[in-house]
Scaffold this motif. Structure first.
Motif, mmCIF file in Angstrom:
data_model
loop_
_atom_site.group_PDB
_atom_site.id
_atom_site.type_symbol
_atom_site.label_atom_id
_atom_site.label_comp_id
_atom_site.label_asym_id
_atom_site.label_seq_id
_atom_site.Cartn_x
_atom_site.Cartn_y
_atom_site.Cartn_z
ATOM 1 N N SER A 197 0.825 -1.173 0.209
ATOM 2 C CA SER A 197 0.021 -0.002 -0.075
ATOM 3 C C SER A 197 0.810 1.432 -0.013
ATOM 4 O O SER A 197 2.073 1.228 0.707
ATOM 5 C CB SER A 197 -0.991 -0.113 1.136
ATOM 6 N N LEU A 198 0.421 2.102 -0.741
ATOM 7 C CA LEU A 198 1.285 3.411 -0.896
ATOM 8 C C LEU A 198 0.255 4.420 -0.229
ATOM 9 O O LEU A 198 0.551 5.666 -0.261
ATOM 10 C CB LEU A 198 1.523 3.813 -2.279
ATOM 11 N N ARG A 199 -0.804 4.176 0.479
ATOM 12 C CA ARG A 199 -1.721 5.076 1.198
ATOM 13 C C ARG A 199 -0.928 5.617 2.518
ATOM 14 O O ARG A 199 -0.320 4.943 3.193
ATOM 15 C CB ARG A 199 -2.898 4.552 1.596
ATOM 16 N N ALA A 200 -1.496 7.137 2.611
ATOM 17 C CA ALA A 200 -1.137 7.581 4.137
ATOM 18 C C ALA A 200 -1.594 6.663 5.297
ATOM 19 O O ALA A 200 -2.694 6.336 5.345
ATOM 20 C CB ALA A 200 -1.396 8.944 4.034
ATOM 21 N N ARG A 201 -0.716 6.634 6.383
ATOM 22 C CA ARG A 201 -1.278 5.782 7.715
ATOM 23 C C ARG A 201 -0.944 6.808 8.577
ATOM 24 O O ARG A 201 -0.048 7.712 8.677
ATOM 25 C CB ARG A 201 -0.528 4.589 7.755
ATOM 26 N N ASN A 202 -1.954 6.712 9.740
ATOM 27 C CA ASN A 202 -1.813 7.633 10.905
ATOM 28 C C ASN A 202 -1.439 6.704 12.122
ATOM 29 O O ASN A 202 -1.916 5.634 12.346
ATOM 30 C CB ASN A 202 -3.254 8.091 11.206
ATOM 31 N N MET A 203 -0.343 7.434 13.005
ATOM 32 C CA MET A 203 0.135 6.666 14.310
ATOM 33 C C MET A 203 0.036 7.820 15.442
ATOM 34 O O MET A 203 0.682 8.659 15.189
ATOM 35 C CB MET A 203 1.561 6.023 13.953
ATOM 36 N N ASP A 204 -0.520 7.263 16.348
ATOM 37 C CA ASP A 204 -0.536 7.721 17.559
ATOM 38 C C ASP A 204 0.599 7.313 18.727
ATOM 39 O O ASP A 204 0.157 6.026 19.245
ATOM 40 C CB ASP A 204 -1.981 7.837 18.363
ATOM 41 N N VAL A 205 1.732 7.970 18.839
ATOM 42 C CA VAL A 205 2.611 7.307 19.612
ATOM 43 C C VAL A 205 2.319 7.631 21.012
ATOM 44 O O VAL A 205 2.184 8.915 21.316
ATOM 45 C CB VAL A 205 3.911 7.924 19.189
ATOM 46 N N HIS A 232 15.401 9.068 10.489
ATOM 47 C CA HIS A 232 15.523 7.603 10.958
ATOM 48 C C HIS A 232 14.613 6.617 10.015
ATOM 49 O O HIS A 232 14.982 5.385 10.004
ATOM 50 C CB HIS A 232 14.714 7.571 12.389
ATOM 51 N N LEU A 233 13.630 7.248 9.198
ATOM 52 C CA LEU A 233 12.743 6.092 8.421
ATOM 53 C C LEU A 233 13.132 6.080 6.962
ATOM 54 O O LEU A 233 12.520 5.351 6.282
ATOM 55 C CB LEU A 233 11.187 6.845 8.505
ATOM 56 N N ALA A 234 14.122 7.020 6.616
ATOM 57 C CA ALA A 234 14.488 7.082 5.267
ATOM 58 C C ALA A 234 15.063 5.588 4.751
ATOM 59 O O ALA A 234 14.876 5.142 3.558
ATOM 60 C CB ALA A 234 15.828 7.890 5.115
ATOM 61 N N ILE A 235 15.776 4.760 5.703
ATOM 62 C CA ILE A 235 16.045 3.308 5.093
ATOM 63 C C ILE A 235 15.421 2.612 4.878
ATOM 64 O O ILE A 235 15.345 1.533 4.115
ATOM 65 C CB ILE A 235 17.033 2.994 6.489
ATOM 66 N N ALA A 236 13.860 2.555 5.375
ATOM 67 C CA ALA A 236 12.733 1.959 5.068
ATOM 68 C C ALA A 236 12.034 2.514 3.821
ATOM 69 O O ALA A 236 10.913 1.870 3.657
ATOM 70 C CB ALA A 236 11.893 1.741 6.265
ATOM 71 N N GLY A 237 12.401 3.451 3.255
ATOM 72 C CA GLY A 237 11.624 3.883 2.184
ATOM 73 C C GLY A 237 10.325 4.826 2.407
ATOM 74 O O GLY A 237 9.373 4.833 1.991
ATOM 75 N N ILE A 238 10.196 5.258 3.710
ATOM 76 C CA ILE A 238 8.937 5.797 4.338
ATOM 77 C C ILE A 238 8.952 7.285 4.341
ATOM 78 O O ILE A 238 9.928 7.923 4.816
ATOM 79 C CB ILE A 238 8.595 5.369 5.712
ATOM 80 N N GLU A 239 8.144 7.851 3.956
ATOM 81 C CA GLU A 239 8.099 9.411 3.790
ATOM 82 C C GLU A 239 7.111 9.898 5.064
ATOM 83 O O GLU A 239 6.109 9.569 5.447
ATOM 84 C CB GLU A 239 7.132 9.981 2.706
ATOM 85 N N VAL A 240 7.578 10.861 5.907
ATOM 86 C CA VAL A 240 6.904 11.719 6.793
ATOM 87 C C VAL A 240 6.037 12.507 6.056
ATOM 88 O O VAL A 240 6.457 13.753 5.929
ATOM 89 C CB VAL A 240 7.880 11.895 7.711
ATOM 90 N N VAL A 241 4.801 12.586 6.378
ATOM 91 C CA VAL A 241 4.084 13.388 5.749
ATOM 92 C C VAL A 241 3.831 14.718 6.807
ATOM 93 O O VAL A 241 3.690 15.851 6.372
ATOM 94 C CB VAL A 241 2.579 12.825 5.412
ATOM 95 N N GLU A 242 3.463 14.308 7.950
ATOM 96 C CA GLU A 242 3.429 15.335 9.146
ATOM 97 C C GLU A 242 3.783 14.447 10.351
ATOM 98 O O GLU A 242 3.391 13.490 10.797
ATOM 99 C CB GLU A 242 1.914 15.531 9.195
ATOM 100 N N ALA A 243 4.386 15.401 11.293
ATOM 101 C CA ALA A 243 4.624 14.979 12.695
ATOM 102 C C ALA A 243 4.262 16.193 13.472
ATOM 103 O O ALA A 243 4.933 17.051 13.312
ATOM 104 C CB ALA A 243 5.965 14.239 12.782
ATOM 105 N N ARG A 244 3.715 15.800 14.561
ATOM 106 C CA ARG A 244 3.475 17.129 15.543
ATOM 107 C C ARG A 244 3.240 16.669 17.062
ATOM 108 O O ARG A 244 2.999 15.419 17.217
ATOM 109 C CB ARG A 244 2.436 17.953 15.298
#
Length: 323
Positions: A116-124, A225-237
């Motif tokens: 999947s190339l869809r955006a995902r949300n995570m609450d840390v 930190h996430l570049a190695i996994a090919g993951i793009e950070v859309v937003e972080a706050r």
């Protein structure tokens, strides 16, 4: 690190609907051939009763061969929905990523991993860390991310989940990797700034006052930190920020004291300006002439009235100031 991802090109020969028609034609053709061979076998057996199994094996062999080819052809069908992809491998070799949406037929010997190339949300969840001043604080974040490099996501990290019971592999799950790296990035950013300024004259950026600048720094660390996994950070706050329980009460009293001191400063500043204005008006309008001692007494009385926590109870002097 340079990406090794490339898009798999598809043409008209990969059209899935065309291959469905071809699959039906193959089915009809092979059925007709087997029926013909079976009829020929019966004719030959009737003509030679001493050899009743002379041709009986041929339709069986062809039927097995046809069933294998037909099922193998069916395996090649795949559907790609919007914001999805298929990572193709050919006997262990990366053969490109299929990102075009539609219904396709791909070589059945290709491995086709859905991604999947869809955006995902995570609450840390809030974690306990020490800020720049060493104070324990609780801090949490909300992260929106998506995969933008399928090669790195598939082959640079181990994201497959292994069950404890039978050690079998389940589908890829990046949540654990993202959560651990987010925790590390959050700890690093929190340790670079103080929770707030102890000294009001200090204009240094803090976690409480930093706002967008703190969020931008957090996004930068997460990308590293996430570049190695090919993951793009859309937003972080940062969505949660507080002192840890063991010092929360002490810091609350300090904040209350700061607020009281600040309020007192404003009250005194206003009272002094009002007293100064009163003395000037009395002097300029020549309402009353006051010597220095009387001015000092008047200033003292006005400051007591203006700076008191409770309303003053005036005492009317019917005599002179010295009585």
């Amino acid at each position: 690190m340079e990406s090794k991802e490339f898009t798999k090109a598809v043409s008209g020969k990969n059209n899935g609907f065309l291959h469905i028609l071809l699959n039906l034609i193959m089915l009809v053709a092979f059925v007709l051939i087997i029926v013909k061979l079976a009829g020929l076998d019966c004719m030959l057996n009737n003509g030679d009763p001493d050899n009743p199994t002379g041709w009986i094996a041929l339709p069986i062999i062809l039927g097995i061969l046809f069933a294998f080819c037909w099922i193998l052809h069916l395996v090649g069908f795949t559907t790609v929905q919007p914001n999805e992809s298929r990572v193709l491998t050919f006997f262990g070799k990366y053969s490109g990523t299929l990102k075009e949406n539609g219904f396709f037929w791909i070589n059945p010997f290709y491995g086709k991993e859905k991604m999947s190339l869809r955006a995902r949300n995570m609450d840390v969840e809030p974690i306990k860390v020490n800020d720049k001043n060493g104070n324990p604080i609780m801090i949490g974040l909300v992260l929106v991310w998506k995969v933008n490099d399928t090669y790195k996501a598939s082959f640079e990290i181990d994201s497959e989940v292994h069950t404890a019971e039978n050690s079998t592999k389940e589908k890829k799950n990046y949540d654990k990797f993202v959560r651990v790296q987010s925790d590390a990035a959050l700890r690093k950013v929190a340790g670079m700034y103080a929770y707030d300024n102890m000294d009001k004259a200090d204009d240094e950026i803090t976690l409480r006052s930093g706002g967008e600048e703190i969020n931008d720094r957090l996004e930068e660390e997460l990308r590293k930190h996430l570049a190695i996994a090919g993951i793009e950070v859309v937003e972080a706050r940062i969505n949660y920020l507080a002192y840890a329980a063991e010092i929360a009460s002490v810091m609350l009293r300090r904040q209350q004291a700061d607020a009281i001191i600040s309020a007192r400063e404003k009250i005194v500043e206003g009272a002094v300006s009002m007293v100064d204005l009163a003395l000037k008006k009395l002097s300029d309008d020549k309402i009353v002439e006051l010597d220095e001692e009387k001015k000092a007494t008047m200033v003292s009385n006005l400051l007591v009235v203006l700076c008191a926590d409770e309303s003053a109870s005036p005492v009317i002097n019917t005599g002179t100031l010295y009585q």
